[in-house]
Design an enzyme around this catalytic site. Structure first.
Site, PDB file in Angstrom:
ATOM      1  N   ASP A 212       0.732  -1.126  -0.049  1.00 17.81           N
ATOM      2  CA  ASP A 212      -0.135   0.030  -0.005  1.00 17.81           C
ATOM      3  C   ASP A 212       0.905   1.167  -0.142  1.00 17.81           C
ATOM      4  O   ASP A 212       1.694   1.326   0.587  1.00 17.81           O
ATOM      5  CB  ASP A 212      -0.774  -0.139   1.310  1.00 17.81           C
ATOM      6  CG  ASP A 212      -2.048   1.189   1.346  1.00 17.81           C
ATOM      7  OD1 ASP A 212      -2.750   1.183   0.465  1.00 17.81           O
ATOM      8  OD2 ASP A 212      -1.698   1.941   2.205  1.00 17.81           O
ATOM      9  N   GLU A 248       1.906  -0.428  -5.045  1.00 17.57           N
ATOM     10  CA  GLU A 248       0.992   0.599  -5.368  1.00 17.57           C
ATOM     11  C   GLU A 248       1.806   1.821  -5.454  1.00 17.57           C
ATOM     12  O   GLU A 248       2.131   2.589  -4.465  1.00 17.57           O
ATOM     13  CB  GLU A 248       0.046   0.771  -4.547  1.00 17.57           C
ATOM     14  CG  GLU A 248      -1.199   1.888  -4.703  1.00 17.57           C
ATOM     15  CD  GLU A 248      -2.006   2.385  -3.539  1.00 17.57           C
ATOM     16  OE1 GLU A 248      -3.155   2.224  -3.767  1.00 17.57           O
ATOM     17  OE2 GLU A 248      -1.513   2.288  -2.332  1.00 17.57           O
TER      18      GLU A 248
END
Length: 283
Positions: A212, A248
């Site tokens: 993330d 990401e």
């Protein structure tokens, strides 16, 4: 205050082996452990919302019928509910608020005291079906929030080492939009994160990670660096370089959009490709 707990790591893996699906054959199904099992009609009521629910034959058969080769589980590390949610009588559904990087969330266990064993059983069942397990992991911040947040662990251990702080050191750099940013430029913080990753591969048998806000992990004090400490640590590590590493590639910090900027050995989420394909299929 959360307390420490001694856990029993004993588990019989039998002949469990990682499927080792090549990238060109990989089809990833992103899922939320609780949400998926709550809605799947083939999961018994008592197992809905749990790791055990994902071991049901109906779940495995459905995923295989789609041609899925890997499940990417939204955060399953132990996390806490944000104070502003608790004030409203709500809970954190998505799980992007990690406080323990070495423990599965007890709230996803059918029997909370057996969360470790239930998670391992789930991985073994997926592997038996030829499906890899990838974890969506949040190493960019912790649940301790900003200067008004609770002191749960890292703040009390060594606040100035674990978090990126501006010059006045009273507040927090907030490249994550969550109140704080982990400082992976510090050797002990880098060690903690890589130790955690190796733990999930070696002890829990997972097959990869989706990071993330991955740009933060590659940001040094001077900015994003494709040869930064964390990225190089993973690529040279005998354990971590053998599993799937997906980033990401953006955050809300300076120079945060880095699609195409990560080095070989790293896969990336590509929002422009995703949006273009979605727009085509929607007409």
């Amino acid at each position: 205050m959360p307390k420490c707990r001694v856990v029993d790591p004993a588990f019989t893996w039998g002949d469990d082996r990682p499927p080792r699906i090549s990238w060109e054959r990989t089809i990833i199904y992103e899922m939320h452990v609780r949400g998926y099992t709550k809605l799947h009609p083939g999961v018994p009521e008592e197992l809905r919302g749990t790791f055990r629910g994902l071991t049901e034959p109906a779940v495995l058969d459905y995923l295989r019928s789609l041609g899925v080769t890997a499940v990417e589980l939204l955060p399953i590390h132990t996390f806490v509910d944000d104070s502003y949610l608790l004030d409203k009588g709500l809970t954190n559904y998505w799980g992007y608020n990690t406080i323990s990087f070495f423990a599965p969330a007890r709230r996803y266990a059918n029997v909370p005291d057996f969360a470790f064993a239930e998670f391992k059983e789930m991985v073994a069942r997926f592997h038996g079906a030829g499906i890899e397990v990838i974890l969506d992991v949040v190493y960019n911040h912790t649940a301790e929030g900003n200067e008004l947040g609770a002191t749960l662990s890292f703040k009390g251990i060594d606040n100035a080492s674990y978090y990126r702080l501006p010059e006045q050191r009273r507040y927090y750099v907030n490249d994550t939009g969550t109140g704080n940013t982990l400082n992976l430029s510090h050797p002990r913080v880098l060690q903690m994160v890589t130790d955690s990753l190796r733990y999930w591969v070696q002890e829990m048998h997972v097959d990869g990670f989706r990071f993330d806000l991955g740009t933060i992990l590659a940001r040094e004090p001077y900015g994003f660096d494709e040869g930064g400490g964390f990225l190089d640590s993973c690529r040279q590590d005998a354990i971590l370089s053998s599993v799937k590493l997906i980033t990401e590639p953006w955050d809300c910090g300076p120079g945060g959009y880095q699609v195409g900027g990560f080095p070989p050995g790293w896969a990336e989420w590509n929002d422009r490709f995703r949006d273009t394909v979605r727009a085509f299929w929607k007409g």
